[in-house]
Design a protein around this motif. Sequence first.
Motif, PDB file in Angstrom:
ATOM      1  N   GLN A   1      41.920  46.816  33.899  1.00 39.33           N
ATOM      2  CA  GLN A   1      40.773  46.944  34.795  1.00 39.33           C
ATOM      3  C   GLN A   1      41.096  46.232  36.100  1.00 39.33           C
ATOM      4  O   GLN A   1      41.819  45.229  36.130  1.00 39.33           O
ATOM      5  CB  GLN A   1      39.512  46.344  34.184  1.00 39.33           C
ATOM      6  N   ILE A   2      40.524  46.755  37.203  1.00 39.33           N
ATOM      7  CA  ILE A   2      40.840  46.214  38.517  1.00 39.33           C
ATOM      8  C   ILE A   2      39.696  46.524  39.477  1.00 39.33           C
ATOM      9  O   ILE A   2      39.072  47.594  39.396  1.00 39.33           O
ATOM     10  CB  ILE A   2      42.182  46.793  39.030  1.00 39.33           C
ATOM     11  N   ASN A   3      39.415  45.569  40.368  1.00 37.46           N
ATOM     12  CA  ASN A   3      38.453  45.809  41.438  1.00 37.46           C
ATOM     13  C   ASN A   3      39.147  45.649  42.788  1.00 37.46           C
ATOM     14  O   ASN A   3      40.362  45.459  42.866  1.00 37.46           O
ATOM     15  CB  ASN A   3      37.236  44.882  41.309  1.00 37.46           C
ATOM     16  N   HIS A   4      38.365  45.685  43.863  1.00 39.95           N
ATOM     17  CA  HIS A   4      38.952  45.693  45.199  1.00 39.95           C
ATOM     18  C   HIS A   4      39.711  44.405  45.499  1.00 39.95           C
ATOM     19  O   HIS A   4      40.852  44.434  45.991  1.00 39.95           O
ATOM     20  CB  HIS A   4      37.837  45.904  46.231  1.00 39.95           C
ATOM     21  N   TYR A   5      39.133  43.262  45.177  1.00 43.81           N
ATOM     22  CA  TYR A   5      39.765  41.987  45.519  1.00 43.81           C
ATOM     23  C   TYR A   5      40.972  41.722  44.627  1.00 43.81           C
ATOM     24  O   TYR A   5      41.949  41.110  45.071  1.00 43.81           O
ATOM     25  CB  TYR A   5      38.742  40.859  45.396  1.00 43.81           C
ATOM     26  N   GLN A   6      40.920  42.168  43.409  1.00 48.90           N
ATOM     27  CA  GLN A   6      42.101  42.055  42.553  1.00 48.90           C
ATOM     28  C   GLN A   6      43.221  42.972  43.054  1.00 48.90           C
ATOM     29  O   GLN A   6      44.404  42.621  42.979  1.00 48.90           O
ATOM     30  CB  GLN A   6      41.731  42.397  41.119  1.00 48.90           C
ATOM     31  N   TYR A   7      42.826  44.124  43.577  1.00 46.83           N
ATOM     32  CA  TYR A   7      43.812  45.043  44.151  1.00 46.83           C
ATOM     33  C   TYR A   7      44.509  44.404  45.356  1.00 46.83           C
ATOM     34  O   TYR A   7      45.737  44.504  45.511  1.00 46.83           O
ATOM     35  CB  TYR A   7      43.110  46.346  44.547  1.00 46.83           C
ATOM     36  N   LEU A   8      43.747  43.713  46.190  1.00 53.13           N
ATOM     37  CA  LEU A   8      44.351  43.003  47.323  1.00 53.13           C
ATOM     38  C   LEU A   8      45.291  41.901  46.844  1.00 53.13           C
ATOM     39  O   LEU A   8      46.362  41.686  47.421  1.00 53.13           O
ATOM     40  CB  LEU A   8      43.257  42.415  48.217  1.00 53.13           C
ATOM     41  N   PHE A   9      44.881  41.189  45.808  1.00 50.77           N
ATOM     42  CA  PHE A   9      45.738  40.141  45.252  1.00 50.77           C
ATOM     43  C   PHE A   9      47.063  40.742  44.771  1.00 50.77           C
ATOM     44  O   PHE A   9      48.133  40.173  45.023  1.00 50.77           O
ATOM     45  CB  PHE A   9      45.015  39.451  44.096  1.00 50.77           C
ATOM     46  N   LEU A  10      47.004  41.881  44.096  1.00 52.98           N
ATOM     47  CA  LEU A  10      48.228  42.509  43.598  1.00 52.98           C
ATOM     48  C   LEU A  10      49.109  43.020  44.732  1.00 52.98           C
ATOM     49  O   LEU A  10      50.341  42.975  44.634  1.00 52.98           O
ATOM     50  CB  LEU A  10      47.866  43.656  42.648  1.00 52.98           C
TER      51      LEU A  10
ATOM     52  N   PRO B   1      37.953  31.533  51.442  1.00 46.84           N
ATOM     53  CA  PRO B   1      36.669  30.916  51.056  1.00 46.84           C
ATOM     54  C   PRO B   1      35.484  31.858  51.131  1.00 46.84           C
ATOM     55  O   PRO B   1      34.477  31.639  50.464  1.00 46.84           O
ATOM     56  CB  PRO B   1      36.535  29.749  52.051  1.00 46.84           C
ATOM     57  N   THR B   2      35.563  32.909  51.944  1.00 46.66           N
ATOM     58  CA  THR B   2      34.417  33.818  52.090  1.00 46.66           C
ATOM     59  C   THR B   2      34.416  34.932  51.056  1.00 46.66           C
ATOM     60  O   THR B   2      33.447  35.674  50.973  1.00 46.66           O
ATOM     61  CB  THR B   2      34.424  34.437  53.501  1.00 46.66           C
ATOM     62  N   GLN B   3      35.475  35.078  50.281  1.00 47.32           N
ATOM     63  CA  GLN B   3      35.573  36.151  49.294  1.00 47.32           C
ATOM     64  C   GLN B   3      35.414  35.547  47.903  1.00 47.32           C
ATOM     65  O   GLN B   3      36.361  35.054  47.310  1.00 47.32           O
ATOM     66  CB  GLN B   3      36.920  36.878  49.421  1.00 47.32           C
ATOM     67  N   ARG B   4      34.199  35.572  47.393  1.00 45.17           N
ATOM     68  CA  ARG B   4      33.894  34.920  46.131  1.00 45.17           C
ATOM     69  C   ARG B   4      34.483  35.663  44.931  1.00 45.17           C
ATOM     70  O   ARG B   4      34.660  35.092  43.859  1.00 45.17           O
ATOM     71  CB  ARG B   4      32.383  34.788  45.959  1.00 45.17           C
ATOM     72  N   ASP B   5      34.792  36.948  45.097  1.00 44.04           N
ATOM     73  CA  ASP B   5      35.403  37.719  44.019  1.00 44.04           C
ATOM     74  C   ASP B   5      36.927  37.728  44.100  1.00 44.04           C
ATOM     75  O   ASP B   5      37.581  38.368  43.272  1.00 44.04           O
ATOM     76  CB  ASP B   5      34.896  39.166  44.047  1.00 44.04           C
ATOM     77  N   ARG B   6      37.487  37.030  45.053  1.00 41.70           N
ATOM     78  CA  ARG B   6      38.949  37.022  45.216  1.00 41.70           C
ATOM     79  C   ARG B   6      39.560  36.032  44.218  1.00 41.70           C
ATOM     80  O   ARG B   6      39.241  34.849  44.212  1.00 41.70           O
ATOM     81  CB  ARG B   6      39.304  36.602  46.639  1.00 41.70           C
ATOM     82  N   PRO B   7      40.452  36.491  43.337  1.00 42.58           N
ATOM     83  CA  PRO B   7      41.069  35.556  42.380  1.00 42.58           C
ATOM     84  C   PRO B   7      42.116  34.682  43.056  1.00 42.58           C
ATOM     85  O   PRO B   7      42.719  35.064  44.065  1.00 42.58           O
ATOM     86  CB  PRO B   7      41.703  36.489  41.341  1.00 42.58           C
TER      87      PRO B   7
END
Length: 1300
Positions: free
Chosen positions: A749-758, A570-576
Amino acid sequence: MVSIIKNQLLKHLSRFTKNLSADKINLSTFKGEGELSNLELNEIVLTDLLELPSWLRLTKAWCNKVSFRIPWTKLKSVPIILSLDEVNITVETCEELRSMSAQAGLSSYAAVPGKYSFIHKVIDGITVTVNTVNVLFNSPAFTASVQISRIVVESKSPKFAKSELRMTRLKNPDKGQILIFKEMEWQTVRIEAKSTKDKNLTPLRLLTNQARCRIVIKKETLRLVIILDDLLWVLTDSQLKAALHFLDSLTGLIQKATQITRKAKAARKLEELPEYQAQLAQEARQSESDKSSSRVFATYDVVETSYHFLSNQIVLHLCDDQGLGRSSHPNLKDGGALQISVKRFQVDYYPYHLAKGNRKHWPRYNASSVPHSMWQDQALNTFKTKFMDLIDKSKLQHIPLTRSPKQENSPTPELRKPLSPNQKEIKRRIENQFAKLMTTCVIMRIEDFTLFKVTTSGKKQHLKEFICGDRAHMMLPKDASIVHAEFIYYYYPNDFPFPLPPPKFYVQLNPVLVVFDVDSCLWMNSFGLNLYHSLLNSKNDVQASDYTYIDVKIEAILPRVNFESTVEHPTQRDRPKCLSFQVTRATITNVRSLEHSSRADLAKCVDSFHMGSLFFGSDFPSRPSDFYVVTQKFLDHISASDNIRNVPNELDISSLEALIEQFSREMLWTEAKDVWCVSLDPVWGDFQGVRAVGVNKPVPFLDAVPITIWLHTHMDPNSTLKPNEFGTPGTINADIHALAQISSLVSVQINHYQYLFLLRLAEDVSELVTFLSMDSDRVLQVESNSSLVIGALIPSLEVTFVMPSQCPGKESSGEDVESFVPDSSSIADEVGPIGSTATMWQNSVLTIPESEFAKMANGSSNPLEISSSCSMDFVPEQKELKSLTKTTLPPLQPQLGNINLQNNFNAGFSSMKKGFSTLMSSLDSALKPSPDDMSDTISIRSDASSDSEKYVLINYDADMPPGIDLMFVVNEFSYEQVRVEEASEVIEEESTMSTSEHSVASSCRRKDLVSVSTFKLNKVEFLQQSLGYSSSIKVQVGGVSNEDCSSIPWDEFQSKFTTRSRAWAENPTHVTATSKVKLRLDHTLTLPSTKSMLELDFTDRENLMKLFRDMLTVEVRDLALALNMSTVTGLADLVEDEIIPVPVPMEISVENVKIRLNEDRPPVNITSPGPVPIDLNVAQLYITRNDDGVFNIVPSKTTSSTSSLATAEEPDVGAKFNRQLSADNEELKRRLQAFERISEENRLLRKSKEEADILRSCLKTSQDEVVRLLEEKKKLLDEIKKLQNQTGVDRGWQWNSSKR
């Protein structure tokens, strides 16, 4: 009087019964009532009367009580009622098939054929009611009991409503044909079966609710429809095993009997087909003044025999029993259950369909909505052309024997030489035999289905979709089915050994959603393997070529695969929350056709792989023990050297008898069917559920790219590989080889939160693969050591890392020239309504008509605002556009919930930008039913009887389905779909958003600045191989370059991201002989010496990860890069994990690498003179890391003697130069061979084209000649008819004259 009637009953019923006597008949003549008791039927006569299959025999039939009531005064309108109390029947299977009498069946016991008299009408209208029917089925493998209660058989109207007897028949006054409409309804059916051989098999039980069977009968054809109400069935794997064992025990008998009876019946059906064709031609010439009765009869006519099964809803619960059949995963150790829900499940069976006939008369079948009939026609024409070419080839090889040398050198006159009488007879017989080709068609249609995720007994869980139809999301028409499958088998109605086309299996899937779930995948794998292992142990080996040689084509329209996160942040608004991959059109086939699956396409793919040194070389990152991804099987398939049989070079056509002796049914089944082509055209990926941009707004991850995959496996039943050609590394084949062909730019394309998701997703996939291997070995009780090799060659890969901007005030620096087009407004013009900082001041709003709005697949009932920058002409003076902000469009479909249409076109419509709108509109138009041409009110006079019954049929509503479809309509069924759960989930999701988030989502913009760095990788060679639990990944990159942009608005970057693929063109000058980056990642299993995988505890994921050891080896050489310091620091932050990772041992070798670091961050000190770039030139560097996570950096590999890793002596400069020259020579040789192969293929293609042109011209000439001959034939027939009429008139005149 009573005795006379009793004697007549005894006379007619004695042949059907064994113990019938006068004292068992109670009769009241004037009341029209009677009763018979304790009837024992003659099983031999009854077996023939009911036309039971030849593999079944009736051994006993008994009825305790029969009563009847005859309305003497109303026989025309009221049926005779025959009531049976209890009927007991015993049947058994025959070890040897019964002989089927030619006169068997109802026709042999009927009256003498002739006029449809009054007695026929009375008998056909009898209503039969049965309280209970008990059927005992005995076979060597099992016994079964079937109990059916409350059976009612009665006549119905053509609309299958209750009516008088005179309204239950239709007659064609022109042909004298009669249609009879019957319906049988029963309340419950109880089935119980148990094995007689294996007492451990669980008894099988099934209980169904109310059902009905509707029948339309016409002479020797009928249409039968079985309609079931909702069916609920709970099955364990042991019960399913029993069911499969029971079916398997009957398969041989049924198949043998079907082959015999089908030919005999088809021969009778074929006799009526010319009449049907003549009937169609006659109806086409009829004027509009024809009788209405004929039109009504044609509406309900039964052209060919067919059988149908329809169930409104089937809910199936599958549960696994304790034992080895369960997965070893901790979540599934106590078992699980899978629920399957199927709506409108329909199976159609057409046993006697002419191959060249149309399907217009098939009920509920719209040939324009599915491509199956087109695929069949194409395959049939190809087969016929192939066969006729073989015949013509044999003719040409025999003709020169009788010609002069001068004529031998002129091939064109040979094609046009008149055929000899013998050859004409052969050609005529062949064409006649082709005209008799018949098919057995099985069609399965599912309107919608849902496979829910596996639920376990540990905790209470809500049902969530695992695999389901995506009807609501894609807004499919109501008459479109999610699944449409057809199986087509060809045969001839006689024993003539004529070549047959191979069977066809065609499937079309409309939008289907697959949600990745580890537990469900593991449960289904274990459940399926357990059933397979049980069947494998109980049946003998069957030759694959006899049953599995099938042409398969599976097409999926807009399938989606979602990878969802199981943990909330909930605290990571950019996390998919989800990663969604979607394909516009996916095709899987083992047929070589011109549509992306030809041998030329495979040759092109293999040639591109020949250009890569990774797939054939032995230098790093390859090892001598690795598999080769390009096998000899692919090369043989290109040249058709892997055919399962050879076609004769020539046929002896000297006589018809000699030609027939050379024929066989499988003569043209030559092509190997074990090479599969998977076409994804195109595939793209989006992240979903990012609250920073709106939970319903996708964020692009992978831009659209077409992918074609070629694969072969020895597990295919049709595999032509020898058993000793697979299983171990080296030059031997793996179990599965796959080649992925990508011919365009791959943009990511990828950002930090998408990288964590992957990262978390990769852990789940690794866990899934490991447990799949463990469960397979555990269930099958073998150490499989299965192997897999996948190779891919990407011409260009662009990876963009999106990071927070560290340089505020610098917007659109313009350094990324290729990836980012500087003029944002022009990009917005191309890609649609997406804004930028340069165009945000323009707030014009575009009006979208409601009719067009309804066509948008991502539609919403929310107000829609679109910037005027989307205009193709970009005219800012458009002041007459109306606003939609004050008026809300009504919801399109309530069951869809609240689907938000965002203003950011690239993100909101990223899943539609690949041609989705065009495809859906074409599907919409193709799936629309054709207008019914039946008139609103039809009134006819029924002259079905000889005494002129004056009853009429009126008010046939135009809004009702066509007549043949009325058999499938049941008023009790409810077809509306209610999706309460989906709506509640959407509302709950929206309610969690804050006000600011709603404003961001509604404005469809992110106004924050981001920093992006794009790495462009040319000629990326990828290879992944696995053997057992170990795997390796090898990567080679031909060239690396990068472009940075320190600050750019997020929405402007997204608009420019979508233009990369369209502007990309392959540049051969960028291809280098040597690779800049080489990488190898080994994932090996390290088991304790005393234990196996099945003995270890995996309740914790960390225990599983400790068993594997990873080793990363990288070589980088001859590389030059220029990086911004903000990019370097941003990349360091981007790859930081959220958990403390386990150190991965690695070896990194760097040689001749130049890096320029540009300082673009704002200075810390006010006295700073300005940024000064830093140039790094690394001549040689060697970096290692062990399991302890400590990095060791040494100048070169030779000086790291203290390292625990193995080292090798560095060769001198001369040896290295020679090695480089050798590598370049090998690369040039490989390219030369590929070019020579391409040149040879081009020559063959040109030759084939010339031959095709000649054949096309000959075909055109033949077609013109056929048309001319047909016209002459028609004229001659008309002339003969005139002469006959004239002769008849002359004879009549002469006869009259002679009488005078």
